[in-house]
Design an enzyme around this catalytic site. Structure first.
Site, PDB file in Angstrom:
ATOM      1  N   HIS A   1       0.839  -1.217   0.000  1.00 10.47           N
ATOM      2  CA  HIS A   1       0.000   0.000   0.000  1.00 10.47           C
ATOM      3  C   HIS A   1       0.865   1.256   0.000  1.00 10.47           C
ATOM      4  O   HIS A   1       0.614   2.201  -0.743  1.00 10.47           O
ATOM      5  CB  HIS A   1      -0.879   0.050   1.264  1.00 10.47           C
ATOM      6  CG  HIS A   1      -1.875  -1.052   1.393  1.00 10.47           C
ATOM      7  ND1 HIS A   1      -1.972  -1.833   2.521  1.00 10.47           N
ATOM      8  CD2 HIS A   1      -2.838  -1.488   0.549  1.00 10.47           C
ATOM      9  CE1 HIS A   1      -2.950  -2.703   2.375  1.00 10.47           C
ATOM     10  NE2 HIS A   1      -3.493  -2.518   1.178  1.00 10.47           N
TER      11      HIS A   1
ATOM     12  N   LYS B   1     -15.484  -7.938   3.922  1.00 11.54           N
ATOM     13  CA  LYS B   1     -14.341  -8.256   4.792  1.00 11.54           C
ATOM     14  C   LYS B   1     -14.672  -8.035   6.254  1.00 11.54           C
ATOM     15  O   LYS B   1     -15.444  -7.139   6.592  1.00 11.54           O
ATOM     16  CB  LYS B   1     -13.127  -7.401   4.397  1.00 11.54           C
ATOM     17  CG  LYS B   1     -12.494  -7.845   3.085  1.00 11.54           C
ATOM     18  CD  LYS B   1     -11.231  -7.077   2.805  1.00 11.54           C
ATOM     19  CE  LYS B   1     -10.596  -7.492   1.481  1.00 11.54           C
ATOM     20  NZ  LYS B   1      -9.522  -6.571   1.092  1.00 11.54           N
TER      21      LYS B   1
ATOM     22  N   ARG C   1      -1.882  -5.798  -8.749  1.00 15.54           N
ATOM     23  CA  ARG C   1      -0.846  -6.813  -8.606  1.00 15.54           C
ATOM     24  C   ARG C   1      -0.926  -7.749  -9.820  1.00 15.54           C
ATOM     25  O   ARG C   1      -0.471  -7.409 -10.880  1.00 15.54           O
ATOM     26  CB  ARG C   1      -1.016  -7.578  -7.287  1.00 15.54           C
ATOM     27  CG  ARG C   1      -0.569  -6.777  -6.079  1.00 15.54           C
ATOM     28  CD  ARG C   1      -1.030  -7.400  -4.807  1.00 15.54           C
ATOM     29  NE  ARG C   1      -2.503  -7.495  -4.791  1.00 15.54           N
ATOM     30  CZ  ARG C   1      -3.225  -7.771  -3.743  1.00 15.54           C
ATOM     31  NH1 ARG C   1      -2.647  -8.020  -2.604  1.00 15.54           N
ATOM     32  NH2 ARG C   1      -4.536  -7.810  -3.814  1.00 15.54           N
TER      33      ARG C   1
ATOM     34  N   SER D   1      -2.840  -7.584   2.795  1.00 15.41           N
ATOM     35  CA  SER D   1      -3.137  -7.551   4.230  1.00 15.41           C
ATOM     36  C   SER D   1      -3.511  -8.945   4.719  1.00 15.41           C
ATOM     37  O   SER D   1      -3.168  -9.339   5.835  1.00 15.41           O
ATOM     38  CB  SER D   1      -4.285  -6.583   4.515  1.00 15.41           C
ATOM     39  OG  SER D   1      -3.942  -5.287   4.115  1.00 15.41           O
TER      40      SER D   1
HETATM   41  O1  PNS Z   1      -8.555  -2.840   0.086  1.00 13.99           O
HETATM   42  P1  PNS Z   1      -9.856  -3.304  -0.515  1.00 13.99           P
HETATM   43  O2  PNS Z   1     -10.633  -4.131   0.502  1.00 13.99           O
HETATM   44  O3  PNS Z   1      -9.691  -4.015  -1.819  1.00 13.99           O
HETATM   45  O4  PNS Z   1     -10.687  -1.969  -0.803  1.00 13.99           O
HETATM   46  C1  PNS Z   1     -11.989  -2.050  -1.379  1.00 13.99           C
HETATM   47  C2  PNS Z   1     -12.725  -0.729  -1.175  1.00 13.99           C
HETATM   48  C3  PNS Z   1     -12.859  -0.421   0.317  1.00 13.99           C
HETATM   49  C4  PNS Z   1     -11.959   0.380  -1.857  1.00 13.99           C
HETATM   50  C5  PNS Z   1     -14.113  -0.894  -1.831  1.00 13.99           C
HETATM   51  O5  PNS Z   1     -14.793  -1.948  -1.236  1.00 13.99           O
HETATM   52  C6  PNS Z   1     -14.933   0.399  -1.756  1.00 13.99           C
HETATM   53  O6  PNS Z   1     -14.747   1.269  -2.574  1.00 13.99           O
HETATM   54  N1  PNS Z   1     -15.834   0.478  -0.742  1.00 13.99           N
HETATM   55  C7  PNS Z   1     -16.699   1.630  -0.558  1.00 13.99           C
HETATM   56  C8  PNS Z   1     -18.122   1.322  -1.056  1.00 13.99           C
HETATM   57  C9  PNS Z   1     -18.172   1.459  -2.561  1.00 13.99           C
HETATM   58  O7  PNS Z   1     -18.124   2.544  -3.085  1.00 13.99           O
HETATM   59  N2  PNS Z   1     -18.201   0.301  -3.256  1.00 13.99           N
HETATM   60  C10 PNS Z   1     -18.084   0.240  -4.689  1.00 13.99           C
HETATM   61  C11 PNS Z   1     -19.383   0.459  -5.371  1.00 13.99           C
HETATM   62  S1  PNS Z   1     -19.540  -0.708  -6.604  1.00 13.99           S
END
Ligand code: PNS
Length: 170
Positions: A20, A44, A95, A133
């Site tokens: 990150h 998660k 990745r 993570s």
């Molecule tokens: O590190 P991650 O878990 O891959 O991050 C995913 C994250 C938190 C960026 C994603 O789940 C997100 O954007 N969550 C906020 C809610 C949202 O806007 N979801 C996408 C709409 S389709």
């Protein structure tokens, strides 16, 4: 006068890793301001609270002296946050091919929700290809050494939470 170019770097960051931080540091060179956004991933089950995750990232950001990087929390739609702060980009690290399908879907959904920002993918550095993570949490939960995966300044915070105490031999 030109407009401040703001990028949002969203994620669960549970906890933040070298992978990150590499993406955040590189994004900070491309944009005037980078907001690291600790967001909710509905699928998660986090090990750290959002406030704890922000504290960990802030420690590393301070340590690396990334002066144009700030950290924030958001529990709504990413697209709404991006619009609210006037960001022009959503930064994601890619990745392997396995990341691509999910990230592509997210990028298209976010574009549908808010057309004013572009998702920008930064390829991960080769040494972080395998890092996530979840990998850190799994290694720590078995008492393994995670010092190669997370910044030194937050290593003890993470191990205190994730590494199980040693049982005395009977
Ligand atoms: O590190 P991650 O878990 O891959 O991050 C995913 C994250 C938190 C960026 C994603 O789940 C997100 O954007 N969550 C906020 C809610 C949202 O806007 N979801 C996408 C709409 S389709």
């Amino acid at each position: 006068m030109s407009k401040t170019r703001i990028a949002v770097c969203p994620g669960s960051f549970d906890p933040v890793t070298f992978g990150h931080m590499d993406i955040i540091r590189r994004a900070s060179r491309l944009f005037d301001k980078v907001i690291v956004l600790v967001s909710v991933n509905a699928v998660k089950n986090p090990s750290f609270t959002t406030v704890e995750r922000v504290q960990l990232i802030n420690k590393v950001v301070d340590h690396l002296k990334l002066e144009n990087v700030v950290v924030d929390i958001w529990d709504g739609l990413l697209a709404d946050y991006v619009k609210q702060v006037g960001a022009c980009a959503i930064i994601k690290g890619l990745r392997a091919v396995s990341d691509f399908e999910y990230e592509f879907q997210m990028a298209l959904a976010n574009k549908m929700l808010y057309d004013g920002a572009e998702t920008v993918f930064l390829t991960t550095s080769a040494e972080n290809m395998y890092l996530s993570s979840s990998v850190v949490k799994q290694i720590a939960s078995f008492g393994g050494d995670i010092s190669h995966f997370v910044p030194k300044c937050i290593l003890s915070d993470i191990t205190e939470r994730l590494v199980p105490p040693k049982c005395p031999k009977t």
